[in-house]
Design an enzyme around this catalytic site. Structure first.
Site, mmCIF file in Angstrom:
data_model
loop_
_atom_site.group_PDB
_atom_site.id
_atom_site.type_symbol
_atom_site.label_atom_id
_atom_site.label_comp_id
_atom_site.label_asym_id
_atom_site.label_seq_id
_atom_site.Cartn_x
_atom_site.Cartn_y
_atom_site.Cartn_z
ATOM 1 N N LEU A 1 0.847 -1.194 0.000
ATOM 2 C CA LEU A 1 0.000 0.000 0.000
ATOM 3 C C LEU A 1 0.885 1.249 0.000
ATOM 4 O O LEU A 1 1.724 1.424 0.885
ATOM 5 C CB LEU A 1 -0.925 0.008 1.222
ATOM 6 C CG LEU A 1 -1.815 -1.227 1.392
ATOM 7 C CD1 LEU A 1 -2.835 -0.985 2.506
ATOM 8 C CD2 LEU A 1 -2.513 -1.613 0.089
ATOM 9 N N ARG B 1 2.624 14.857 6.174
ATOM 10 C CA ARG B 1 3.508 15.352 7.239
ATOM 11 C C ARG B 1 4.987 15.446 6.824
ATOM 12 O O ARG B 1 5.804 15.988 7.555
ATOM 13 C CB ARG B 1 3.359 14.476 8.493
ATOM 14 C CG ARG B 1 2.127 14.847 9.303
ATOM 15 C CD ARG B 1 1.923 13.926 10.471
ATOM 16 N NE ARG B 1 1.395 12.634 10.071
ATOM 17 C CZ ARG B 1 1.396 11.541 10.839
ATOM 18 N NH1 ARG B 1 1.926 11.592 12.046
ATOM 19 N NH2 ARG B 1 0.878 10.420 10.398
ATOM 20 N N GLU C 1 -8.987 0.587 15.818
ATOM 21 C CA GLU C 1 -8.210 1.797 15.549
ATOM 22 C C GLU C 1 -8.166 2.676 16.795
ATOM 23 O O GLU C 1 -9.131 2.735 17.557
ATOM 24 C CB GLU C 1 -8.819 2.580 14.382
ATOM 25 C CG GLU C 1 -8.627 1.902 13.043
ATOM 26 C CD GLU C 1 -7.174 1.534 12.796
ATOM 27 O OE1 GLU C 1 -6.366 2.444 12.538
ATOM 28 O OE2 GLU C 1 -6.837 0.337 12.884
ATOM 29 N N TYR D 1 44.663 19.777 -11.719
ATOM 30 C CA TYR D 1 43.474 19.210 -12.371
ATOM 31 C C TYR D 1 43.944 18.196 -13.401
ATOM 32 O O TYR D 1 44.665 18.547 -14.341
ATOM 33 C CB TYR D 1 42.614 20.286 -13.046
ATOM 34 C CG TYR D 1 41.491 19.628 -13.813
ATOM 35 C CD1 TYR D 1 40.557 18.838 -13.138
ATOM 36 C CD2 TYR D 1 41.391 19.728 -15.196
ATOM 37 C CE1 TYR D 1 39.549 18.176 -13.826
ATOM 38 C CE2 TYR D 1 40.377 19.068 -15.892
ATOM 39 C CZ TYR D 1 39.469 18.293 -15.203
ATOM 40 O OH TYR D 1 38.491 17.632 -15.878
ATOM 41 N N ALA E 1 59.155 23.654 -15.693
ATOM 42 C CA ALA E 1 58.142 24.344 -14.890
ATOM 43 C C ALA E 1 57.611 25.563 -15.634
ATOM 44 O O ALA E 1 58.334 26.225 -16.367
ATOM 45 C CB ALA E 1 58.753 24.771 -13.559
HETATM 46 C C1 UD1 Z 1 -3.105 1.667 9.698
HETATM 47 C C2 UD1 Z 1 -3.977 0.622 10.377
HETATM 48 C C3 UD1 Z 1 -3.601 0.567 11.848
HETATM 49 C C4 UD1 Z 1 -2.132 0.257 12.005
HETATM 50 C C5 UD1 Z 1 -1.294 1.260 11.220
HETATM 51 C C6 UD1 Z 1 0.133 0.830 11.227
HETATM 52 C C7 UD1 Z 1 -6.081 0.607 9.171
HETATM 53 C C8 UD1 Z 1 -7.502 1.052 9.181
HETATM 54 N N1 UD1 Z 1 -5.334 0.985 10.215
HETATM 55 O O1 UD1 Z 1 -3.432 2.894 10.264
HETATM 56 O O2 UD1 Z 1 -4.349 -0.423 12.499
HETATM 57 O O3 UD1 Z 1 -1.761 0.275 13.359
HETATM 58 O O4 UD1 Z 1 -1.736 1.316 9.856
HETATM 59 O O5 UD1 Z 1 0.941 1.799 10.618
HETATM 60 O O6 UD1 Z 1 -5.684 -0.080 8.263
HETATM 61 N N2 UD1 Z 1 -3.101 3.704 2.129
HETATM 62 C C9 UD1 Z 1 -3.474 3.576 0.814
HETATM 63 N N3 UD1 Z 1 -4.728 3.928 0.445
HETATM 64 C C10 UD1 Z 1 -5.658 4.385 1.327
HETATM 65 C C11 UD1 Z 1 -5.262 4.517 2.672
HETATM 66 C C12 UD1 Z 1 -3.986 4.150 3.048
HETATM 67 O O7 UD1 Z 1 -2.686 3.172 -0.023
HETATM 68 O O8 UD1 Z 1 -6.769 4.679 0.901
HETATM 69 C C13 UD1 Z 1 -1.749 3.324 2.521
HETATM 70 C C14 UD1 Z 1 -0.943 4.499 3.024
HETATM 71 O O9 UD1 Z 1 -0.202 5.072 1.961
HETATM 72 C C15 UD1 Z 1 -0.038 3.861 4.059
HETATM 73 C C16 UD1 Z 1 -0.830 2.689 4.575
HETATM 74 O O10 UD1 Z 1 -1.819 2.445 3.608
HETATM 75 O O11 UD1 Z 1 1.160 3.375 3.487
HETATM 76 C C17 UD1 Z 1 -1.433 2.962 5.927
HETATM 77 O O12 UD1 Z 1 -2.334 4.009 5.826
HETATM 78 P P1 UD1 Z 1 -2.514 5.036 7.001
HETATM 79 O O13 UD1 Z 1 -3.564 5.986 6.617
HETATM 80 O O14 UD1 Z 1 -1.204 5.565 7.388
HETATM 81 O O15 UD1 Z 1 -3.066 4.084 8.129
HETATM 82 P P2 UD1 Z 1 -3.024 4.334 9.678
HETATM 83 O O16 UD1 Z 1 -4.082 5.289 10.038
HETATM 84 O O17 UD1 Z 1 -1.647 4.655 10.089
#
Ligand code: UD1
Ligand code: CA
Length: 551
Positions: free
Chosen positions: A24, A31, A173, A384, A441
């Protein structure tokens, strides 16, 4: 011979192949406050995403899928470069981790084997841990296994809710958790292995009934339980492996941790690191026994350092091969080779294509590029050397410039074996100085110099007596000259006995064209230049100044 490190050999997955690893990587990474995708920010010289792709690829799954979204053009271009085998799937709207996996599965054929889900921003996760997770999952014969860790501050993470007998009941969560659930210190890493049927059914039932209105992948766990299936958790002892990077503070901390581990490994294998706090070594670097790294050293890319060599202080080497026992002091180098026993620096700049022979020397304030410098050859000061071949045992004097560029094309020059190029000379490429030849030189060399010849080209010195008294009267210099004349006058009544013979103040035609003094021939000048002496004098006289003729 590089020393072996104590990193365990990659464990390989036994049994059925994994069908897919879904990474993912569609999220915004807000941030980071960056115009560059978060996934492309680097840990120890490699993008965060590359670690995720490498760990996934090591399992040899049928598919590695990266779900992209924000700044996807950047991410796709990067993946095309580093991992052309991965499939990218676009999630146009980030509607949650569950939605992201739905989008990935829609793009894949029917999967029959295990499906792993990982994140693109969790760089320390290793292939070994993924293998262990899959092995644990298969051993437990559950429908879902989640990678967890116990952490001191679980704020922000999903919590692992276990029932009696340690079964995993659900993942809640942080923002949806009760007070009691918030106290749980076992967190969801977001990394899972799913039995494919369970995953498909769970994804189909997801509803955005949570604080963020998203489709949560974590809900698949609760849904599997409701369907009467078992869920297991595999806890890693190394919480760093589950750590995501959300901002640049975390990025720096993780870089430091990765570096600390790399240095610990090399120190345990026989490398001295004087100051681990200021020494940076990428994972791809190879070090040997009794290498010493002094403070401020950074070794990157495919750099290798052979036994007994000393690097630093304040040295950066990228893709540089350093030979046994060499020393490299306060140097910046890339794509270069430094021979055994050679010395480099301080303050040297080795650009790509530099090859320094055994026991050769590249000294202070020297820049080299596409330069082959033979065994025992020396380029010690202020030079150089671009597009040049310097033979073994040759000596290049201080301040020599190999002028390789005429504004349009670059040309090569060469200096033969055991030849000597006098200080402050310019060799205008292309030029060939043969074996055993000399350049006087201060020469500008525009034509070839054959073996055994001396080439010299420079204006003849002329001294103008009385110039200081006439042109700089009243200065400290004039006073010093007067005092010196007085001392001489006191010692020798005629005031001239100790003086070198005055050069007649005649304006010579400057020797601006290169002169080659063939072996055995009498020179064109009565006084031969001494090529060993750096020619440091300058002539303050304006040649158009006719005043000297009056004196
Ligand atoms: C998620 C988990 C949480 C876990 C945490 C660990 C869920 C609902 N929660 O939370 O339980 O402790 O990760 O880091 O899954 N992403 C996508 N598409 C989306 C949303 C997210 O690709 O629509 C990807 C983000 O780029 C990221 C990862 O998924 O790499 C996690 O997404 P993020 O929104 O950071 O999840 P957390 O709220 O941190
Ligand atoms: Ca996160």
């Amino acid at each position: 011979m590089p020393v072996s490190s104590d990193v365990p050999a990659n464990r390989t997955l036994e049994g059925e192949p994994v069908s897919a690893v879904v990474i993912l990587a569609a999220g915004e990474g807000r941030r980071m406050h960056s115009t560059r995708s978060k996934l492309l920010h680097e840990i120890a010289g490699h993008s965060m995403l590359s670690y995720a792709v490498d760990a996934a690829t090591a399992l040899q799954p049928e598919h590695v899928v990266v779900v992209v979204g924000h700044l996807r053009e950047q991410v796709e271009a990067h993946l095309a470069e580093i991992a052309p085998h991965v499939t990218t799937v676009v999630q146009t709207e980030q509607r949650g981790t569950g939605h992201a996996v739905q989008v990935a599965l829609e793009a894949l054929p029917e999967l029959t084997g295990d499906v792993l889900v990982t994140y693109g921003d969790v760089p320390m996760l290793t292939a070994d841990t993924l293998v262990a997770l899959v092995a644990d999952h298969r051993g437990a014969r559950t429908s879902v296994s989640v990678l967890t860790a116990r952490v001191a501050d679980p704020t922000g993470y999903g919590r692992i809710v276990r029932g009696a007998g340690d079964d995993v009941l659900a993942i809640v969560e942080d923002r949806d958790a009760s007070e009691a659930q918030r106290a749980i210190d076992e967190i969801n890493s977001g990394i899972y292995v799913f039995e494919p049927q369970t995953l498909r059914e769970g994804l189909a039932q997801l509803r955005p009934t949570n604080d963020q209105g998203e489709l949560y992948l974590t809900d698949v766990v609760g849904l599997a339980r409701e369907a009467g299936r078992d869920v297991s958790a595999y806890a890693t002892q190394d919480a760093w492996q589950t750590e995501g990077v959300n901002d640049r503070v975390q990025l720096a901390r993780m870089n430091a941790e990765v570096n600390r581990r790399t240095l610990d490994r090399w120190m345990r294998a026989g490398v001295t690191v004087v100051d681990p706090g200021t020494t940076w070594v990428h994972g791809s670097v190879d070090l040997a026994l009794d290498v010493t790294l002094l403070p401020g050293t950074s070794l990157e890319g495919a750099t290798s350092v052979a036994a007994g060599a000393t690097i630093g202080p304040d040295t950066t080497l990228v893709d540089v091969e350093v030979g046994e026992g060499a020393t490299v002091v306060r140097t910046h180098g890339s794509l270069a080779v430094i021979g055994a026993g050679a010395t480099v620096g301080p303050f040297a700049y080795l650009r790509p294509g530099t090859v320094l022979g055994e026991r050769g020397k590249i000294g202070a304030f020297v820049e080299t590029k596409n330069a082959t410098i033979g065994d025992r050859a020396k380029v010690p000061h202020l030079t150089y050397a671009g597009d040049v071949e310097i033979g073994e045992d040759a000596n290049i004097g201080a301040g020599v410039i190999f002028a390789n560029y005429d504004g349009v094309t670059k040309s090569r020059s060469s200096v033969g074996r055991a030849s000597f190029v006098g200080s402050d000379s310019t060799l205008v490429a292309p030029v060939v100085v043969g074996d055993g030849a000399y350049v006087g030189a201060g020469s500008t060399v525009t034509g070839d110099v054959a073996s055994g010849e001396l080439a010299v080209s420079r204006a003849r010195q002329r001294n103008v007596p009385g110039w200081v008294a006439r042109k700089r009267a009243g200065t400290k210099t004039a006073a010093a000259a007067e005092a010196a004349a007085g001392v001489r006058g006191a010692a020798e009544p005629d005031g001239s006995a100790d003086l070198p013979e005055q050069t007649p103040h005649v304006v010579h035609a400057p020797l601006s064209d290169q002169t080659v003094v063939a072996a055995g021939a009498a020179g064109p000048e009565t006084q031969q230049p001494d090529p060993h002496q750096p020619d440091t004098h300058t002539d303050p006289v304006d040649p158009t100044d006719t005043d000297e003729r009056e004196s």
